[in-house]
Design a protein around this motif. Structure first.
Motif, PDB file in Angstrom:
ATOM      1  N   LEU A  37       0.831  -1.206   0.000  1.00  0.00           N
ATOM      2  CA  LEU A  37       0.000   0.000   0.000  1.00  0.00           C
ATOM      3  C   LEU A  37       0.867   1.259   0.000  1.00  0.00           C
ATOM      4  O   LEU A  37       0.586   2.224  -0.714  1.00  0.00           O
ATOM      5  N   VAL A  40       2.324   1.892  -3.425  1.00  0.00           N
ATOM      6  CA  VAL A  40       1.331   2.399  -4.366  1.00  0.00           C
ATOM      7  C   VAL A  40       1.112   3.898  -4.162  1.00  0.00           C
ATOM      8  O   VAL A  40       1.030   4.664  -5.120  1.00  0.00           O
ATOM      9  N   PHE A  41       1.008   4.317  -2.914  1.00  0.00           N
ATOM     10  CA  PHE A  41       0.739   5.725  -2.614  1.00  0.00           C
ATOM     11  C   PHE A  41       2.001   6.538  -2.361  1.00  0.00           C
ATOM     12  O   PHE A  41       1.926   7.693  -1.943  1.00  0.00           O
ATOM     13  N   ASP A  42       3.173   5.925  -2.581  1.00  0.00           N
ATOM     14  CA  ASP A  42       4.459   6.597  -2.451  1.00  0.00           C
ATOM     15  C   ASP A  42       4.682   7.171  -1.051  1.00  0.00           C
ATOM     16  O   ASP A  42       5.231   8.262  -0.896  1.00  0.00           O
ATOM     17  N   ASN A  43       4.214   6.448  -0.037  1.00  0.00           N
ATOM     18  CA  ASN A  43       4.433   6.845   1.350  1.00  0.00           C
ATOM     19  C   ASN A  43       4.536   5.568   2.181  1.00  0.00           C
ATOM     20  O   ASN A  43       3.559   5.096   2.754  1.00  0.00           O
ATOM     21  N   GLY A  47       1.904   3.589   4.956  1.00  0.00           N
ATOM     22  CA  GLY A  47       1.383   2.297   4.529  1.00  0.00           C
ATOM     23  C   GLY A  47       1.663   1.205   5.543  1.00  0.00           C
ATOM     24  O   GLY A  47       0.785   0.408   5.877  1.00  0.00           O
TER      25      GLY A  47
END
Length: 72
Positions: A37, A40-43, A47
Protein backbone atom coordinates in the motif's frame (compact mmCIF):
# COMPACT_ATOMS: atom_id res chain seq x y z
CA UNK A 1 13.81 -27.39 44.64
CA UNK A 2 11.38 -29.56 42.75
CA UNK A 3 12.50 -31.87 40.03
CA UNK A 4 10.59 -32.02 36.75
CA UNK A 5 10.44 -35.39 35.18
CA UNK A 6 10.51 -35.90 31.43
CA UNK A 7 6.71 -36.40 31.14
CA UNK A 8 5.87 -33.12 32.87
CA UNK A 9 8.35 -31.19 30.75
CA UNK A 10 7.00 -32.70 27.54
CA UNK A 11 3.40 -31.93 28.56
CA UNK A 12 4.34 -28.32 29.35
CA UNK A 13 5.99 -27.88 25.93
CA UNK A 14 2.93 -29.30 24.16
CA UNK A 15 0.67 -26.79 25.94
CA UNK A 16 2.88 -23.88 24.86
CA UNK A 17 2.88 -24.89 21.20
CA UNK A 18 -0.90 -25.30 21.22
CA UNK A 19 -1.40 -21.56 21.69
CA UNK A 20 -1.38 -19.60 18.45
CA UNK A 21 -1.18 -15.83 18.51
CA UNK A 22 -3.20 -14.44 15.67
CA UNK A 23 -2.06 -10.93 16.59
CA UNK A 24 1.49 -11.78 15.51
CA UNK A 25 0.19 -13.37 12.33
CA UNK A 26 -1.99 -10.34 11.64
CA UNK A 27 0.93 -7.97 12.19
CA UNK A 28 3.20 -9.83 9.81
CA UNK A 29 0.56 -9.97 7.10
CA UNK A 30 -0.37 -6.36 7.79
CA UNK A 31 3.21 -5.23 7.30
CA UNK A 32 3.31 -7.05 3.97
CA UNK A 33 0.12 -5.44 2.76
CA UNK A 34 1.18 -2.11 4.25
CA UNK A 35 4.42 -2.10 2.27
CA UNK A 36 2.46 -2.74 -0.92
CA UNK A 37 0.00 0.00 0.00
CA UNK A 38 2.84 2.38 0.85
CA UNK A 39 4.55 1.75 -2.46
CA UNK A 40 1.33 2.40 -4.37
CA UNK A 41 0.74 5.72 -2.61
CA UNK A 42 4.46 6.60 -2.45
CA UNK A 43 4.43 6.85 1.35
CA UNK A 44 5.96 3.71 2.84
CA UNK A 45 5.82 4.77 6.50
CA UNK A 46 2.09 5.50 6.44
CA UNK A 47 1.38 2.30 4.53
CA UNK A 48 3.24 0.17 7.08
CA UNK A 49 1.51 1.93 9.97
CA UNK A 50 -1.91 1.32 8.44
CA UNK A 51 -1.00 -2.30 7.70
CA UNK A 52 0.14 -2.97 11.26
CA UNK A 53 -2.96 -1.33 12.71
CA UNK A 54 -5.27 -3.38 10.52
CA UNK A 55 -3.27 -6.54 11.18
CA UNK A 56 -3.44 -6.11 14.95
CA UNK A 57 -7.17 -5.42 14.76
CA UNK A 58 -7.87 -8.50 12.65
CA UNK A 59 -5.54 -10.65 14.79
CA UNK A 60 -7.16 -9.50 18.03
CA UNK A 61 -10.59 -10.29 16.61
CA UNK A 62 -9.45 -13.78 15.64
CA UNK A 63 -7.91 -14.34 19.11
CA UNK A 64 -11.16 -13.20 20.71
CA UNK A 65 -13.18 -15.53 18.52
CA UNK A 66 -10.85 -18.43 19.36
CA UNK A 67 -11.16 -17.82 23.11
CA UNK A 68 -14.95 -17.64 22.87
CA UNK A 69 -15.04 -20.96 21.02
CA UNK A 70 -12.75 -22.54 23.64
CA UNK A 71 -15.02 -21.49 26.50
CA UNK A 72 -18.10 -23.13 24.98
Amino acid sequence: MGVLNKDNKQKHNEEETDETSYIALGMSLGISFGVALGLVFDNLAVGIAIGIALGVAVGAGMDSKKSKNKSK
